[in-house]
Design a protein around this motif. Structure first.
Motif, PDB file in Angstrom:
ATOM      1  N   HIS A   1     -15.538 -48.171 -35.929  1.00 20.77           N
ATOM      2  CA  HIS A   1     -14.420 -48.860 -36.584  1.00 20.77           C
ATOM      3  C   HIS A   1     -14.688 -48.890 -38.091  1.00 20.77           C
ATOM      4  O   HIS A   1     -15.820 -49.122 -38.516  1.00 20.77           O
ATOM      5  N   GLU A   2     -13.629 -48.672 -38.880  1.00 21.87           N
ATOM      6  CA  GLU A   2     -13.720 -48.759 -40.338  1.00 21.87           C
ATOM      7  C   GLU A   2     -12.577 -49.631 -40.842  1.00 21.87           C
ATOM      8  O   GLU A   2     -11.595 -49.145 -41.391  1.00 21.87           O
ATOM      9  N   PRO A   3     -12.695 -50.945 -40.649  1.00 16.39           N
ATOM     10  CA  PRO A   3     -11.593 -51.843 -40.999  1.00 16.39           C
ATOM     11  C   PRO A   3     -11.374 -51.928 -42.501  1.00 16.39           C
ATOM     12  O   PRO A   3     -12.304 -51.796 -43.302  1.00 16.39           O
ATOM     13  N   LEU A   4     -10.133 -52.156 -42.866  1.00  6.74           N
ATOM     14  CA  LEU A   4      -9.746 -52.382 -44.257  1.00  6.74           C
ATOM     15  C   LEU A   4      -9.517 -53.878 -44.471  1.00  6.74           C
ATOM     16  O   LEU A   4      -8.909 -54.545 -43.627  1.00  6.74           O
ATOM     17  N   ALA A   5      -9.953 -54.388 -45.594  1.00  4.35           N
ATOM     18  CA  ALA A   5      -9.701 -55.791 -45.907  1.00  4.35           C
ATOM     19  C   ALA A   5      -8.203 -56.083 -45.933  1.00  4.35           C
ATOM     20  O   ALA A   5      -7.753 -57.135 -45.464  1.00  4.35           O
ATOM     21  N   SER A   6      -7.420 -55.129 -46.451  1.00  6.80           N
ATOM     22  CA  SER A   6      -5.973 -55.330 -46.571  1.00  6.80           C
ATOM     23  C   SER A   6      -5.282 -55.452 -45.220  1.00  6.80           C
ATOM     24  O   SER A   6      -4.156 -55.948 -45.138  1.00  6.80           O
ATOM     25  N   GLU A   7      -5.942 -54.989 -44.148  1.00  3.76           N
ATOM     26  CA  GLU A   7      -5.360 -55.060 -42.814  1.00  3.76           C
ATOM     27  C   GLU A   7      -5.960 -56.198 -41.985  1.00  3.76           C
ATOM     28  O   GLU A   7      -5.732 -56.276 -40.773  1.00  3.76           O
ATOM     29  N   THR A   8      -6.734 -57.073 -42.643  1.00  2.94           N
ATOM     30  CA  THR A   8      -7.394 -58.170 -41.938  1.00  2.94           C
ATOM     31  C   THR A   8      -6.989 -59.513 -42.544  1.00  2.94           C
ATOM     32  O   THR A   8      -7.699 -60.509 -42.403  1.00  2.94           O
ATOM     33  N   ILE A   9      -5.858 -59.554 -43.214  1.00  3.50           N
ATOM     34  CA  ILE A   9      -5.443 -60.773 -43.926  1.00  3.50           C
ATOM     35  C   ILE A   9      -5.238 -61.936 -42.962  1.00  3.50           C
ATOM     36  O   ILE A   9      -5.635 -63.080 -43.255  1.00  3.50           O
ATOM     37  N   ASP A  10      -4.644 -61.693 -41.806  1.00  5.96           N
ATOM     38  CA  ASP A  10      -4.412 -62.795 -40.861  1.00  5.96           C
ATOM     39  C   ASP A  10      -5.734 -63.442 -40.445  1.00  5.96           C
ATOM     40  O   ASP A  10      -5.846 -64.675 -40.387  1.00  5.96           O
ATOM     41  N   GLY A  11      -6.733 -62.626 -40.135  1.00  7.84           N
ATOM     42  CA  GLY A  11      -8.036 -63.171 -39.754  1.00  7.84           C
ATOM     43  C   GLY A  11      -8.710 -63.903 -40.895  1.00  7.84           C
ATOM     44  O   GLY A  11      -9.384 -64.930 -40.684  1.00  7.84           O
ATOM     45  N   ILE A  12      -8.528 -63.406 -42.112  1.00  7.35           N
ATOM     46  CA  ILE A  12      -9.101 -64.055 -43.289  1.00  7.35           C
ATOM     47  C   ILE A  12      -8.461 -65.430 -43.498  1.00  7.35           C
ATOM     48  O   ILE A  12      -9.156 -66.438 -43.711  1.00  7.35           O
ATOM     49  N   VAL A  13      -7.134 -65.488 -43.419  1.00 12.77           N
ATOM     50  CA  VAL A  13      -6.422 -66.761 -43.596  1.00 12.77           C
ATOM     51  C   VAL A  13      -6.838 -67.753 -42.512  1.00 12.77           C
ATOM     52  O   VAL A  13      -7.041 -68.948 -42.781  1.00 12.77           O
ATOM     53  N   SER A  14      -7.000 -67.276 -41.291  1.00 13.98           N
ATOM     54  CA  SER A  14      -7.410 -68.152 -40.190  1.00 13.98           C
ATOM     55  C   SER A  14      -8.793 -68.748 -40.439  1.00 13.98           C
ATOM     56  O   SER A  14      -9.008 -69.956 -40.199  1.00 13.98           O
ATOM     57  N   LEU A  15      -9.727 -67.932 -40.909  1.00 16.83           N
ATOM     58  CA  LEU A  15     -11.081 -68.433 -41.160  1.00 16.83           C
ATOM     59  C   LEU A  15     -11.085 -69.421 -42.331  1.00 16.83           C
ATOM     60  O   LEU A  15     -11.768 -70.456 -42.275  1.00 16.83           O
ATOM     61  N   ILE A  16     -10.323 -69.138 -43.363  1.00 15.59           N
ATOM     62  CA  ILE A  16     -10.240 -70.082 -44.492  1.00 15.59           C
ATOM     63  C   ILE A  16      -9.648 -71.411 -44.033  1.00 15.59           C
ATOM     64  O   ILE A  16     -10.130 -72.496 -44.412  1.00 15.59           O
ATOM     65  N   ALA A  17      -8.608 -71.342 -43.196  1.00 18.37           N
ATOM     66  CA  ALA A  17      -7.994 -72.572 -42.689  1.00 18.37           C
ATOM     67  C   ALA A  17      -9.008 -73.394 -41.896  1.00 18.37           C
ATOM     68  O   ALA A  17      -9.041 -74.628 -42.001  1.00 18.37           O
ATOM     69  N   ALA A  18      -9.846 -72.729 -41.107  1.00 17.84           N
ATOM     70  CA  ALA A  18     -10.870 -73.445 -40.342  1.00 17.84           C
ATOM     71  C   ALA A  18     -11.881 -74.109 -41.264  1.00 17.84           C
ATOM     72  O   ALA A  18     -12.340 -75.236 -41.000  1.00 17.84           O
ATOM     73  N   LEU A  19     -12.217 -73.455 -42.367  1.00 20.38           N
ATOM     74  CA  LEU A  19     -13.161 -74.037 -43.328  1.00 20.38           C
ATOM     75  C   LEU A  19     -12.565 -75.253 -44.024  1.00 20.38           C
ATOM     76  O   LEU A  19     -13.253 -76.262 -44.241  1.00 20.38           O
ATOM     77  N   ILE A  20     -11.277 -75.193 -44.355  1.00 18.29           N
ATOM     78  CA  ILE A  20     -10.615 -76.348 -44.973  1.00 18.29           C
ATOM     79  C   ILE A  20     -10.564 -77.506 -43.977  1.00 18.29           C
ATOM     80  O   ILE A  20     -10.837 -78.665 -44.326  1.00 18.29           O
ATOM     81  N   GLU A  21     -10.235 -77.192 -42.732  1.00 17.21           N
ATOM     82  CA  GLU A  21     -10.145 -78.236 -41.705  1.00 17.21           C
ATOM     83  C   GLU A  21     -11.494 -78.919 -41.494  1.00 17.21           C
ATOM     84  O   GLU A  21     -11.550 -80.129 -41.245  1.00 17.21           O
ATOM     85  N   ARG A  22     -12.580 -78.174 -41.630  1.00 15.24           N
ATOM     86  CA  ARG A  22     -13.926 -78.734 -41.431  1.00 15.24           C
ATOM     87  C   ARG A  22     -14.492 -79.316 -42.724  1.00 15.24           C
ATOM     88  O   ARG A  22     -15.664 -79.674 -42.789  1.00 15.24           O
ATOM     89  N   ASP A  23     -13.659 -79.388 -43.761  1.00 16.84           N
ATOM     90  CA  ASP A  23     -14.047 -79.965 -45.048  1.00 16.84           C
ATOM     91  C   ASP A  23     -15.160 -79.163 -45.730  1.00 16.84           C
ATOM     92  O   ASP A  23     -15.904 -79.694 -46.548  1.00 16.84           O
ATOM     93  N   ALA A  24     -15.268 -77.870 -45.382  1.00 19.69           N
ATOM     94  CA  ALA A  24     -16.237 -76.991 -46.034  1.00 19.69           C
ATOM     95  C   ALA A  24     -15.584 -76.178 -47.137  1.00 19.69           C
ATOM     96  O   ALA A  24     -16.250 -75.378 -47.799  1.00 19.69           O
TER      97      ALA A  24
END
Length: 451
Positions: free
Chosen positions: A113-136
């Protein structure tokens, strides 16, 4: 199954490889390039090392998934595109295509697999949301920053103390950060940035570190076996990757963190910022892919390796000895007496993937084979296959070499090069390739090897 030991940067120790899942399934994630221009020979080292590691582990019975990402959203891409007067997406696509073509020339299979960052935006937003929710993490004015001091384990990977750290972000966002140590997870779109995505905290694009955490998790899950990359990425990139996943998912991203050393020229690491780079396609054109691959094998992956004519010439000499021995081999199994060298070769790789140490038993096998008649090539094929060089052992069967026509074409090609008629030289090279021969230019002049 033999025990495989690999050096873990975080613990500072060689640790046994332990597969998470039944069937000896193993995941490898290696950080790939930021595609703002062509890659140099130093950029190729992690690509080669972790491609080889997959091949070795597969040989030992593991079911390996190898992921190598492409960072196609980054400040450097915006800056380079602006300087060229093109769109950032256009530049990223162009340089990604160059990267694939340049690494294809090494003759190793592509990663799984050779993923592109531009094609992983949904996963990136999800992980950031989890960090905000955990106050990190916290959002401010469209940016989102990671709270470094919220992670009690921060600094464990790079073995650095918090008070000695600098994220390398300069003054960017300094007035919005709660702490200078905090780093960007999401950056609000700025004037002149032509690519952005919508997110709950505002339109913008991801920071570099969060991209890899999300891409690795999406394809390998959390807690996969091996995370690799260059030693220059230990801090801040990999430290931040580890922290983001630890705080966002409550688990470690990877079990083992492996880091390859840099290529050096004149005592400095090879880097675009230093200006001492040699582009990968230029090096392959001059030395040939086989010499380049064998050159990488001459140094332990964790150590720096000197890139110079002398080290490439030494690799070319090793290659010539292997090729010459292969011409005398026959199809079939090798003599029992040579098995100890084959076993020592694989034992060296099982001990922290020591390719440099593995070359001694490889050379001993070749030397012993040269003293015997009708030696089978199977062991040599098996060893060289780890390095993507199995064709060396299969080539030159029965001592056959280029015929008179091929040699005449080579002479004509050399004459065209001497006359600086590059178009004719390239045409003749292509004719030779169609006839089954690859031209290799080395210190002893041009030679023909089976394509």
């Amino acid at each position: 199954m033999p025990e495989i030991l690999l050096h873990d940067t975080r613990s500072g120790e060689n640790r046994p490889l332990v597969a998470r899942e039944p069937g000896n399934k193993v995941g490898i994630y290696a950080c790939g390039p930021t595609v703002y221009n062509r890659i140099h020979i130093g950029n190729a080292r992690p690509y080669v090392v972790f491609s080889w590691l997959k091949r070795f582990l597969a040989h030992e019975g593991y079911d390996v998934t190898f992921v190598a990402n492409v960072t196609d959203v980054n400040d450097k891409i915006y800056d380079a595109a602006r300087a060229r007067g093109v769109g950032s997406e256009e530049l990223a696509r162009e340089m990604t295509a160059h990267y694939v073509a340049d690494t294809d020339a090494l003759g190793l299979p592509r990663p799984d697999h050779e993923p592109l960052a531009s094609e992983t935006i949904d996963g990136i937003v999800s992980l950031i949301a989890a960090l905000i929710e955990r106050d990190a993490a916290y959002a401010v004015d469209g940016d989102v920053y990671f709270r470094v001091r919220a992670d009690a384990e921060y600094g464990a990977l790079s073995h650095r103390h918090l008070d000695d750290l600098d994220q390398g972000e300069g003054i960017e966002g300094a007035d919005r950060k709660e702490d200078p140590l905090d780093f960007a997870l999401w950056k609000a779109q700025k004037e002149g940035e032509d690519t952005a995505w919508d997110a709950p905290w505002g339109r913008g694009r991801p920071g570099w570190h969060i991209e890899c955490s999300a891409m690795a998790e999406e394809l390998l899950g959390v807690g996969f076996e091996i995370h690799g990359g260059g030693s220059d990425l230990v801090f801040p990139h990999h430290e931040n990757e580890a922290a983001q996943t630890r705080m966002g998912r409550g688990a470690e991203l990877a079990q083992i963190w492996m880091h390859n050393g840099m290529l050096e020229m004149r005592g400095e690491k090879m880097a675009k910022s230093v200006g001492n780079i040699s582009l990968l396609p230029e090096v392959i054109e001059r030395w040939g892919r086989e010499t380049v691959l064998l050159f990488f094998a001459t140094g332990h992956y964790r150590q720096p390796i000197v890139f110079a004519d002398e080290t490439l010439e030494a690799a070319s000499g090793r290659l010539a000895r292997i090729r010459e021995a292969a011409r005398r081999l026959v199809d079939g199994p090798s003599p029992v007496e040579l098995r100890e060298h084959r076993d020592a070769f694989f034992a060296a790789l099982a001990d922290d993937f020591n390719t440099s140490r593995s070359l001694a038993p490889l050379a001993a096998w070749v030397s012993e084979a040269n003293k015997r008649e009708a030696v089978g090539r199977d062991d040599l094929v098996e060893m060289l296959d780890v390095f993507g060089l199995a064709d060396l052992a299969r080539g030159g069967v029965d001592g056959d070499g280029p015929d008179a026509d091929a040699l005449a074409l080579l002479a004509a090609r050399n004459a065209a090069r001497d006359a600086k008629d590059w178009g004719e030289a390239d045409r003749l090279r292509d004719v030779l390739r169609d006839a089954g021969w690859t031209v290799r230019d080395g210190p002893a002049g041009a030679e023909l090897v089976p394509a």
